[in-house]
Enzyme design. Structure first.
Site, short mmCIF file in Angstrom:
data_model
loop_
_atom_site.label_atom_id
_atom_site.label_comp_id
_atom_site.label_asym_id
_atom_site.label_seq_id
_atom_site.Cartn_x
_atom_site.Cartn_y
_atom_site.Cartn_z
N ARG A 1 20.63 -74.60 -76.22
CA ARG A 1 19.91 -73.56 -76.95
C ARG A 1 20.47 -73.40 -78.37
O ARG A 1 19.73 -73.08 -79.30
CB ARG A 1 19.93 -72.23 -76.19
CG ARG A 1 18.96 -71.19 -76.75
CD ARG A 1 18.81 -69.98 -75.84
NE ARG A 1 17.73 -70.12 -74.87
CZ ARG A 1 16.45 -69.74 -75.10
NH1 ARG A 1 16.09 -69.21 -76.26
NH2 ARG A 1 15.53 -69.90 -74.17
N PHE B 1 24.05 -58.26 -69.82
CA PHE B 1 24.13 -58.99 -71.09
C PHE B 1 24.40 -60.48 -70.90
O PHE B 1 24.88 -61.15 -71.82
CB PHE B 1 25.22 -58.38 -72.01
CG PHE B 1 25.21 -56.88 -72.05
CD1 PHE B 1 24.13 -56.21 -72.61
CD2 PHE B 1 26.24 -56.13 -71.51
CE1 PHE B 1 24.08 -54.83 -72.63
CE2 PHE B 1 26.21 -54.75 -71.52
CZ PHE B 1 25.13 -54.09 -72.08
N PHE C 1 22.44 -66.59 -75.72
CA PHE C 1 22.67 -67.81 -74.94
C PHE C 1 22.82 -69.05 -75.81
O PHE C 1 22.17 -70.05 -75.60
CB PHE C 1 21.47 -67.97 -73.98
CG PHE C 1 21.73 -68.78 -72.75
CD1 PHE C 1 22.48 -68.29 -71.71
CD2 PHE C 1 21.21 -70.07 -72.63
CE1 PHE C 1 22.70 -69.04 -70.55
CE2 PHE C 1 21.42 -70.82 -71.48
CZ PHE C 1 22.16 -70.31 -70.44
N ARG D 1 23.72 -62.69 -74.02
CA ARG D 1 22.58 -62.34 -74.89
C ARG D 1 22.43 -63.30 -76.09
O ARG D 1 23.25 -63.28 -77.01
CB ARG D 1 22.79 -60.92 -75.40
CG ARG D 1 21.53 -60.21 -75.83
CD ARG D 1 21.88 -58.79 -76.19
NE ARG D 1 20.71 -57.92 -76.14
CZ ARG D 1 20.79 -56.59 -76.16
NH1 ARG D 1 21.96 -56.00 -76.21
NH2 ARG D 1 19.70 -55.85 -76.11
N GLU E 1 16.87 -60.52 -76.07
CA GLU E 1 17.84 -61.23 -76.89
C GLU E 1 17.54 -61.27 -78.39
O GLU E 1 18.47 -61.16 -79.20
CB GLU E 1 17.98 -62.68 -76.39
CG GLU E 1 18.61 -62.78 -75.02
CD GLU E 1 18.38 -64.13 -74.39
OE1 GLU E 1 17.21 -64.43 -74.06
OE2 GLU E 1 19.33 -64.90 -74.24
N GLN F 1 22.77 -60.28 -62.10
CA GLN F 1 21.48 -60.57 -62.72
C GLN F 1 20.71 -61.62 -61.91
O GLN F 1 19.58 -61.95 -62.23
CB GLN F 1 21.70 -61.11 -64.15
CG GLN F 1 22.25 -60.09 -65.11
CD GLN F 1 22.61 -60.71 -66.45
OE1 GLN F 1 23.77 -60.68 -66.84
NE2 GLN F 1 21.64 -61.25 -67.17
N THR G 1 14.98 -72.74 -70.95
CA THR G 1 14.79 -74.14 -71.35
C THR G 1 14.66 -75.03 -70.12
O THR G 1 14.00 -76.06 -70.18
CB THR G 1 15.94 -74.62 -72.25
OG1 THR G 1 17.19 -74.32 -71.62
CG2 THR G 1 15.89 -73.94 -73.61
#
Lengths: 769, 491
Positions: free
Chosen positions: A324, A242, A358, A356, A726, A211, A456
């Protein structure tokens, strides 16, 4: 059911954007013609690598004896930490992870080295014959033990607003409790794979199922001690990601490159599925303690929450994952006076990583559990308690991290779902039915999702693209995002086609390549289309602008008067085909290619206090789920699902519905059948699909209805759309809440102590209270 | 040892392969030797279905199609068959097969990696159902696709695609041409014989099988390879010689007798279960939950029985049904109740020259009440934490016949003799059921593992006896396996 055609907005129906285009690779997928890394024809002389794994959870690595392995058929070499020409520590942010184990091992499955052989099976056989001399040391396998021993990969973080202790003390009602929520294996169908080819003059070509090609490039360069410019990483597509190929793909590529560097031959490393389970990180398991005070309406007045993230042996992405979780502990609710303490625990298991959501799912679930408990304690419908706690639009609209929620649509969205799903009538009917049913009990729940969109880490929110128009009028686009099945490339082609007024088929996308668009962020955080779609749009827009200026010059008009549509370009004086224009422009030396760059506006936050505006906007949704449980065995099934989800103006309703359905079922798996079990020696016992059970066809309810919320994104985002990767995952918390509702119906108790996943065994345990 | 030639038909052409080691898998041959990389490896153990391909064999003048897992299939075992991979369906002009086109139209692929496997399972369904004029319902699609995992879509579009195939323009295979080609290969094979020096022995007749078994007692016996395949892919085992029983004509038959049926050891699980469910329809769902279709299509009842895994699901049922196993050798044959076949963890009474020949299953008798319960984390394609099968016959409310088979509770599949004893000759009452449950608890001491804890297994075992009691009392809607919301919802 869930026909995407229903959601084509008529205003957008003119171009490609808004249409349910089939995936750009669908025809290749079904014909077996889509190439994944292991399908790339092997260069002559290619060798294969297999990892040597630690069988001890923690210990001193005293010796590696590869003598027997080296004598085996086809075996060429063994690569260990001492063979790393560059930094023996991976180039992660925390810089805490040895590329290959050196003097210690930290978990069962840690890679000590790789064996290189002529064939895959030769390498795998030999890897098991390498003897590791390890002196065992005490290991920490339990997250609560890690908290007790203050074993952390990163320091704890506390976010506090107001005086929660007083809020709780003054509240008319209080609850306290704890909860354990398990992790999740990604189970991308294509396992981790990397293929490293040494090129001339110290340069490298790396095929990686990743990714984040830029990170693979950075890590490989760092380990080989070569400049990033000497390493080119290519990824046409992944067989699923994912989050599991955000950082984890890097390790595999680095190991392959080290082996190639030592043997001077191309080396491919494709992990066996069992090794993939044992080596790579998963979704973080969490443990929680909470204390909450609330009023007669169930409204939270004060909350103290402890989140302990089981990070495994190294930091990896655990910092931002745990952040998160903190940012999403509110889910959709105003938490009043609140304190959230987040521990990032070091344990001797796999280093848990992106998956997914996170950390978002792990943040939300505890608050949803609290609200369910509060409702039952007060004898209220949980939906009413959820509604009472929702963020307001004008007031009670500031999060615990000081961001004002400006785009809240949950009040009307929940009202519509409640009506469409016929929630109140069904709730009453279920209660009546349960009273007469001796063994099976049903449950129902509606839970909302509010998910913050943006990385973030603000600096990641940038993207680049290249648009090329060739002299025959065909268009090629490249951008820094990767395709893992989500349909990013399809959406980007739609956006570019519309920008140039061309049919979708005229636009082609190529593999993601660090040699084309450099320094790209990971395709993660649901941001793929928001970032790369915009960058590609800007690239196409610049090309269009140049062509418009060229036409304007010819026809004596303003560039804005030149229209690009349906494969034709028209000015006030003449209409010509796109192909004709391109050919003319080329002969007139007009630049027919361009770059595009985008950075997300408005966002900022202080990473020390976790305050600010980390998110550009929120994506919303809600699900109504009905389940049944068997009170004799704890077995359970999902019976009915209704979802209303917010994707803004959909760029492609077919793909968006695909993300919603797939995300929901994946979330359902996390909370029901997918159980990771480690032995008391730290071995992951569920290391294959024979023992680790993701949902199968039979787990999907026949009644599985998806509807899309009709409004566009209120922020200026590509096509008026919202990110979708997500957020739908967390709609599945409704499954778990419905199961708790059914357990309460069976046990008659207000408190339901159900840990996740809700396996049959955990449900039976919860039934006993 | 010599390596025999493997011959099969693909894309209308004869493919001949030489020097293929006996343990080499079909998937390795496809991907590494034939560059047919369209077929994917997802797990290497027959659990995800990404490697699904379709095989066909002559069967009463037609072709019989089976979707199977290529990853745990030994390449030699497809000798004499026709093979389709995902790359063999589209027309020469690129026109997609209905199984492919339906997937495209339904948006059934996302990452695309499981897709080749789904397409091949759909192709199998197309050949076996659509072309036979049978529509594909959602239920059938769920059942036949349960051995294919997808992590992206949530399956809804794939189930839609399965149901949409029949409406697309019909595509047929040239069966007659393939049959002629297969006939030629098989005539050649029969003439050549199994050949004692071959590293892969695949006898065609029972006498030949028994002779080879006696002459080569060290050869690894395989009967579908759905477990032995994992010894190859996961334990990295290699075999000097393999003896494959699946081509033995006598053992590929289900033979009806007056009081029992005899299921040949080489009968696939699919065919064996079909025969058993034909007599006892209440078992249909239990059978559908046994692994996934590609495993049931490759695995055999004889293989499952001989392998004797304590968590295999056929044995508890067969024990409850009072099945006998017939063992064969050049010396003759012997027969015993199935539970007496096992001597310890994956150990049995087979002599080095013996082989499982038939499984004899008594026909249902008047008044028989039979249930088979499976408890697993996932409903479909999972291994039991606990499996319990109970067969009971009452006369005037008194337990006349009772047999109980249990799996996941001991080192071998087991018969619950104490629980049976607690019931036999007793009035069938709630108290009797409780006594039987208690007896089950004392006679088995299950272990804790990743599937379930010992405590859970013991508790559920007892609760399943309660479920059985309730079912004998006519309680409906008490088993989620057969729970249909539409039937239970109040108007």
């Amino acid at each position: 059911m869930n026909a995407p055609e229903k959601f084509v907005a008529t205003a957008a129906a003119q171009g490609a954007v808004g249409q349910p285009r089939i995936h750009e690779s669908a025809r290749a997928h079904v014909a077996g013609a889509a190439t994944y890394v292991d399908d790339v024809p092997e260069v002559k002389g290619t060798l294969h690598a297999a990892p040597i794994l630690s069988k001890v959870a923690r210990g001193r690595l005293l010796g590696v004896d590869a003598a027997e392995a080296l004598k085996m058929d086809g075996v060429k070499d063994v690569v260990l930490a001492r063979d790393i020409p560059g930094d023996p520590i991976l180039a992660t942010f925390a810089h805490d992870e040895p590329v290959l184990a050196r003097d210690t091992v930290e978990f069962v499955g840690q890679v000590v080295g790789v064996v290189v052989a002529e064939t895959v099976m030769q390498a795998r056989r030999a890897a098991r014959k390498v003897k590791l001399e390890i002196e065992p040391l005490p290991a920490i396998l339990d997250v609560r033990e890690a908290v007790k021993q203050q074993s952390f990969v990163l320091p704890p973080v506390t976010v506090r607003r107001g005086e929660p202790e007083q809020g709780i003390a003054r509240a008319p009602h209080r609850l306290a409790g704890s909860l354990e929520v398990g992790g999740q294996e990604h189970f991308y169908l294509e396992g981790q794979v990397g293929y490293a080819l040494p090129l001339e003059q110290g340069q490298w070509w790396i095929y990686s199922s990743t990714q984040h090609p830029g990170e693979v490039q950075h890590w490989v360069a760092h380990a080989l001690h070569v400049p990033a410019s000497a390493v080119r990483v290519d990824c046409r597509r992944m067989g699923g990601g994912f989050g599991g190929k955000e950082t984890q793909a890097g390790h595999i590529a680095v190991w392959a490159a080290l082996a190639a560097n030592k043997t001077k031959r191309p080396v491919k490393l494709r992990l066996d599925r069992d090794d993939d389970f044992l080596v790579t990180g998963k979704r973080h398991p969490f443990a929680y303690d909470y204390e909450v005070g609330f009023d007669d309406a169930g409204r939270i007045l004060g909350l103290k929450l402890m989140l302990a993230a089981n990070c495994g042996w190294s930091a990896d992405l655990s910092g931002p994952v745990a952040d998160r979780a903190v940012f999403h502990a509110d889910n959709a609710y105003f938490l009043g006076d609140v304190e959230i303490v987040s521990y990032r625990c070091r344990t001797n298991i796999q280093s848990h990583t992106a998956f997914r959501g996170f950390g978002g799912p792990q943040g939300m679930i505890v608050t949803e559990a609290l609200l369910g408990d509060i409702a039952r304690a007060l004898g209220k419908d949980p939906l009413d308690v959820r509604k009472a706690n929702l963020y307001g639009v004008e007031e009670r609209n500031v999060t615990h991290y000081q961001m004002t929620v400006e785009d809240n649509i949950l009040h009307p969205l929940l009202a519509r779902l409640e009506q469409d799903a016929d929630y109140r009538r069904r709730r009453a009917e279920i209660a009546q039915w349960n009273a007469a049913s001796p063994v099976i009990k049903r449950g129902i729940a509606i839970t909302p999702v509010k998910f913050g969109i943006s990385f973030t880490a603000t600096f990641f929110n940038q993207a680049g693209a290249l648009g090329h128009v060739y002299t025959d009028g065909s268009v090629q686009v490249n951008h820094g995002g990767t395709e893992m099945g989500q349909g990013l490339h399809t959406k980007v082609c739609q956006i570019v086609a519309d920008e140039l007024g061309l049919p979708f088929e005229r636009v082609r996308i190529t593999s993601t390549d660090t040699g084309k668009v450099p320094n790209a962020s990971a395709t993660a955080a649901s941001s793929g289309t928001d970032l790369n779609g915009r960058a590609a749009q800007f690239a196409a827009r610049q090309i269009r602008q140049r062509l418009a200026e060229y036409v304007a010059g010819k026809q004596g008009c303003r560039p804005e008067q030149v229209i690009f549509a349906h494969g034709q370009v028209s000015g006030p004086e003449a209409v010509m085909s796109w192909e004709q224009l391109v050919d003319d422009a080329w002969h007139s030396r007009v630049q027919l290619w361009s770059d595009g760059f985008y950075r997300t506006p408005k966002i900022h936050y202080d990473k020390n206090t976790l305050t600010g505006r980390p998110f550009y906007y929120f994506a919303y949704g809600a699900a109504c789920t009905e389940v049944a449980i068997d009170t004799l065995t704890g077995e359970n099934r999902v019976l009915k699902v209704d979802i209303l989800h917010d994707v803004g103006h959909s760029i492609n309703p077919a793909l968006d519905i695909g993300q919603i359905e797939g995300g929901f079922i994946q979330g359902m798996g996390w909370l029901t059948t997918e159980q990771l079990v480690w032995t008391d020696k730290g071995l992951l016992a569920t290391h294959a699909p024979s023992t680790y059970k993701i949902p199968a066809t039979g787990d999907v309810p026949e009644h599985f209805r998806i509807a899309l919320w009709p409004e566009p994104n209120r922020e200026d985002n590509v096509g008026g759309s919202k990110a979708v990767g997500e957020p739908p995952f967390m709609l599945a918390i409704s499954v778990w809440e419905a199961l708790r509702d059914a357990v309460a119906a069976a046990s008659g108790q207000a408190r339901v102590a159900l840990d996740a996943p809700a396996t049959a065994e955990n449900v039976l345990k919860a039934l006993k209270g | 040892m010599e390596s025999r030639t493997i011959r099969f038909i693909r894309r209308g052409e004869l493919v001949s392969l030489t020097n293929v080691p006996p343990e080499r898998t079909l998937l390795e041959v496809l991907r590494e030797d034939l560059n047919a990389t369209g077929t994917k490896e997802g797990c290497g153990e027959g659990d995800c279905g990404a490697c699904t391909v379709v095989l066909a064999e002559p069967d009463r003048g037609r072709l019989k199609y089976r979707a199977i897992n290529a990853c745990i299939r030994l390449a030699h075992s497809i000798d004499g068959m026709a093979l389709w991979t995902v790359q063999d369906l589209a027309g020469d002009d690129g026109t997609l097969h209905p199984a492919q086109e339906a997937m495209v139209q339904a948006h059934g692929s996302q990452c695309g990696f499981c897709t080749p496997g789904f397409v091949m399972s759909l192709f199998g369904m197309y050949q076996n159902h659509v072309l036979q004029g049978e529509g594909i319902t959602r239920e059938l699609a769920q059942e036949e696709l349960s051995g294919n995992l997808c992590r992206c879509t949530g399956y809804r579009p794939i189930l839609d695609a399965a149901q949409a195939m029949a409406a697309l323009p019909r595509v047929e295979q040239d069966e007659q041409a393939i049959l002629r080609q297969l006939e030629e290969i098989n005539a050649r094979r029969a003439l050549a014989g199994a050949g004692d020096m071959n590293s892969y022995l695949a006898p065609l007749s029972l006498p030949e099988l028994l002779r080879l078994r006696a002459a080569h007692p060290q050869a690894q016996v395989v009967a579908g390879c759905t477990d032995v395949g994992l010894w190859v892919t996961k334990l990295h085992q290699r075999f000097n010689q393999v003896l494959d029983v699946t081509q033995v004509a006598e053992l590929r038959r289900v033979e009806p007798y007056e009081h029992h049926i005899a299921i040949g050891a080489a009968v696939t699980l699919t065919a064996a279960f079909e025969a058993l469910a034909g007599q006892r329809p209440q078992l249909k769902t239990f059978f559908a939950r046994f692994a996934g279709l590609p495993v049931r299509n490759a695995g055999t009842l004889g293989g499952n029985v001989a392998n004797g895994s304590p968590i295999g699901d056929s044995m508890p049922l067969l024990i409850a049904l009072g099945a006998h196993v017939v063992l064969l050798s050049v010396r003759g044959h012997r027969e015993m109740p199935l539970e007496q076949f096992y001597t310890g963890y994956r150990q049995n009474v087979l002599a080095p020259d013996e082989i499982v020949g038939w499984i004899k299953v008594p026909r249902p008798v008047e008044g028989e009440f039979l249930r088979a319960y499976k408890i697993s984390k996932r409903y479909d394609d999972d291994i039991s934490a606990v499996c319990l099968a109970i067969r009971m016959r009452l006369a005037d409310g008194v337990v006349q016949d009772i047999s109980i088979g249990a799996g996941g509770v001991a080192a071998t599949p087991a018969r619950a003799l104490q629980a049976e004893e607690a019931l036999r000759g007793q009035p069938w009452t709630e108290q009797a059921a409780q006594r039987a449950a208690a007896a089950l608890g004392s006679e088995f001491h299950p272990i804790s593992d990743m599937r379930a804890s010992a405590g859970y297994r013991a508790e559920v075992l007892a609760n399943l006896v309660r479920r059985f009691w309730l079912e004998t009392q006519g309680q409906a809607h008490i088993n989620l396996e057969s729970f249909r919301l539409a039937e239970v919802t109040l108007p």
